[in-house]
Scaffold this active site. Structure first.
Site: not given
Ligand code: NAI
Length: 722
Positions: A522, A519
């Site tokens: 953030g 991923i």
């Protein structure tokens, strides 16, 4: 290159009856030196003696036409060996301290005799021969000395405590002799050999043993002893036809106290232990002066930096984490958060020689993240729990820039846990990281809320007061929406800015953490959002950035498109970031505060449609941000925009109800109608065309209430930047 010769040089090689010493003696003799072949002719363990070893080597040398003489003294009587050289050849130029024995035993079994004999031959022997030769070298202003150390000393080796100690002793001896000899052209260097000999026949594996011919090391020793070699005080490792240099390095280290008035506690040491051990930025030190000099510089920092700044209430703890950055870091970060030459106005994030080269404000989360990675704050944060970074989810981030931040420099960050909340399933820790210039001026505040999975239930409060609050987005449709697709390599690129967590790159790690693929960080999404907002509301001027707060809601996969919805209210931009493909919110509760707004119609807009469209869009934003100002003008204005003499568009500025829209007035009557060409409207908005002049020249036609039109000035004046 002409052959490096030793004609007329007298070379003493101790322990030259076998192994390495024999190879040295042969090489020097073959290059014209007169060689003293010293060897006691004893056993491997220093037992017995015989003249045979030295005699054999002397005969071999003579057989090849060389000049050599045997010496059978023990190195412990080094003066006698030097005397042999003087008696036979009248001088001595080179001394190779090579004689050696082994008495290997595990440490507890080493007897005094094992210790003493090894030290006698290696350390005392080298001392005695060198001390005898040194005055001669000094007198003739020339001398070359070799000490023989060992990797057993440098790294340690099981069963060789006595030998390791003696061999490291030789390095110390060589260091000082190199210093004392330098003025008299006396060089002293250390060889660290690995060779097949009777000392290593049962230590080295047979296939390796065959490769380690002493003859492959002898040229290294010969070169170090040649008059053309200017080096002294070196430690040279050599084996199997390879050579390399060892050096002493020291970490940057850490101060242990805030000022000279304070003592040092054991806890002080523990607090900065990782920093003491951290070899990043370590320096090579080549003298005591250099070593103490750099220490004094560090101490000066303590006096002038931390203690002084403490007085102005700045950096209080000297163990703040130091973050050094340069233009390269700034550019790599900008690429990591999607800056691109494709995006208008972003060259200045990517090119260090751009006249407005600047760091994106979100770059400055990096010192805080580094400080958090380096610190063990989590271990102490949650009462009764030991938490580590692998159990932590990044929940929220706040960044506020309070000082000037250049594109390269040093920041010292101080980390503190503001509060810990007990959320049942985990603990939410609010961490403040304040960053200062090395002089102690606060320039930057970061706050992270991290969620420690499984660390809840410790009986703490469920809610707190210290976390900077997230906000609710306005209920209306977004004022602006900007999208940008991330690259499939986005996380691979972003991690180069310091967050090397394998979750963002390693497919197996991602699966283990419950994701199908790695991923995106953030904070990369955070950086994207900030950059896109700055493009819309600050014309990419990072100096207008004040602060930003965001909550991380869901992860993004590299390659997905980020869509940032923005709502402006005065200088605050509320925003929400989602994945365009799945319509999933990934950042919520967020806002970005600007010092002021600087909106520019983009060149693309100007070239693709009517120029006046961009200006009216700007006016819409102005009116939305400050409806009171618009209402103070009042009146309903209809604009007829012309191109090539034909009307192409109408805009209504209903300032009574603070609404601006395309087309004719809806449900109201225009008080004033203004007709102007698209080009002249742009010039007017830019302040390049005076409205009175335009009116007089017939470029601006006004019907209805002309006086009211004059009141438009403040609204149009705000456009003067256009
Ligand atoms: P070696 O045993 O083949 O040669 C050493 C020679 O020194 C022998 O001929 C011995 O009779 C002589 N010797 C011993 N005590 C003496 C004394 N008191 N006075 C005069 N001569 C004496 O060993 P090698 O391997 O050639 O070792 C040479 C030097 O290199 C030694 O200092 C050894 O510690 C060192 N060394 C060798 C390594 C290797 O891999 N062979 C590794 C690291 C260091």
């Amino acid at each position: 290159m002409s052959e490096l010769r030793f004609d007329d040089r007298v070379v003493v090689v101790t322990g030259a009856g076998a192994g390495l010493g024999r190879a040295y003696a042969h090489l020097f003799a073959s290059r014209g030196a007169k060689v003293v072949v010293n060897d006691l002719g004893g056993g491997r363990h220093g037992d017995g003696s015989s003249s045979k070893a030295a005699d054999t080597v002397v005969e071999e040398i003579k057989a090849k036409g060389g000049t050599a003489v045997a010496d059978y003294n023990s190195v412990v009587e080094g003066d006698k060996i030097i005397k042999t050289a003087l008696d036979n050849f009248g001088r001595v130029d080179v001394l190779i301290n090579n004689a050696g024995i082994l008495r290997d035993k595990s440490f507890t079994r080493i007897s005094d005799q094992d210790w003493d004999l090894v030290h006698q031959v290696h350390l005392k022997g080298s001392f005695k021969t060198t001390q005898a030769a040194f005055p001669i070298f000094k007198k003739q202003n020339y001398g070359r000395i070799i000490m023989t150390a060992s990797n057993s000393g440098i790294y340690g080796n099981f069963g060789q405590a006595n030998y390791s100690a003696a061999k490291m002793g030789l390095i110390g001896l060589a260091n000082t002799i190199a210093i004392e000899g330098k003025r008299s052209n006396i060089h002293c260097n250390v060889i660290i050999p690995t060779a097949a000999s009777r000392l290593t026949e049962d230590i080295l594996p047979p296939d390796i043993f065959a490769e380690l011919k002493p003859e492959l090391i002898a040229p290294v020793v010969a070169y170090l002893c040649h008059e053309s070699c200017e080096d002294t005080g070196l430690y040279i490792d050599s084996a199997a036809g390879w050579a390399g240099k060892y050096e002493i390095v020291r970490s940057k280290g850490s101060l242990l106290r805030k000022s000279k008035n304070e003592g040092v506690s054991v806890e002080n040491v523990k607090n900065v232990w990782e920093k003491i051990k951290n070899m990043e930025g370590a320096s090579r030190l080549s003298s005591i002066e250099e070593a103490t000099g750099s220490l004094l510089t560090a101490l000066e920092e303590m006096e002038g930096g931390a203690s002084e700044s403490k007085e102005n209430g700045a950096v209080e703890n000297v163990d703040g984490d130091v973050f050094k950055y340069n233009s390269r870091d700034v550019i790599i970060y900008a690429l990591g958060v999607g800056s691109s030459l494709k995006n208008e106005g972003e060259l200045k994030y990517l090119y260090e020689n751009h006249e407005e080269f600047m760091a994106l404000p979100s770059f400055f989360v990096l010192p805080a993240i580094q400080a958090m990675f380096m610190s063990d704050f989590l271990e102490r944060a949650v009462p009764g729990r030991t938490v580590n970074l692998s159990q932590v989810l990044h929940g929220e981030q706040y960044i506020e820039i309070v000082g000037d931040l250049p594109t390269e420099g040093t920041l010292v960050s101080k980390i503190s846990v503001a509060e810990v909340m007990d959320k049942g399933s985990g603990a939410a820790v609010v961490v403040n990281v304040d960053s200062y210039t090395p002089k102690g001026d606060l320039v930057l505040r970061n706050q992270s809320v991290v969620f420690c999975v499984g660390a809840g239930g410790f009986g703490g409060p469920r809610t707190g007061t210290k976390a900077i609050q997230c906000v609710k987005k306005p209920a209306r449709n977004p004022d602006k929406t900007v999208s940008q697709q991330t690259g499939v390599d986005q996380a691979a690129l972003y991690r180069l800015s310091g967050d090397l967590n394998p979750l963002h790159i390693d497919p197996n790690m991602a699966i283990m953490s419950g994701f199908k693929t790695p991923i995106l960080h953030g904070l990369a999404t955070f950086g994207y959002s900030i950059r896109m907002i700055l493009a819309v509301y600050a014309n990419n001027d990072c100096k207008l950035f004040k602060a930003c707060k965001a909550r991380f809601v869901k992860p993004v996969l590299p390659g997905q498109t980020l869509k940032v919805d923005m709502w402006r209210e005065s200088n605050r931009i509320y925003f929400e970031t989602s994945i365009a493909e799945t319509d999933t919110v990934v950042i919520g509760g967020a806002y970005l505060d600007l010092k002021s707004i600087n909106m520019q119609p983009s060149v693309n807009k100007l070239s693709s449609g009517l120029q006046s469209d961009a200006i009216f869009e700007f006016i819409i934003d102005q009116v939305k941000a400050d409806p009171g100002k618009a209402k103070s003008v009042g009146g309903v204005f209809l604009y007829n925009i012309t191109k090539d003499g034909k009307q192409v568009k109408q805009w209504t500025m209903d300032l009574k109800s603070a609404s601006v829209y395309e087309g004719a007035p809806k449900d109201v009557k225009a008080n004033t109608t203004l007709t102007i060409s698209d080009d002249d409207f742009l010039l007017l908005a830019q302040g390049k065309l005076n409205p009175q002049v335009a009116f007089m020249k017939g470029k601006l036609k006004i019907q209805g209430n002309i006086m009211l039109a004059q009141k438009l000035a403040p609204i149009l004046k705000a456009n003067s930047k256009l």
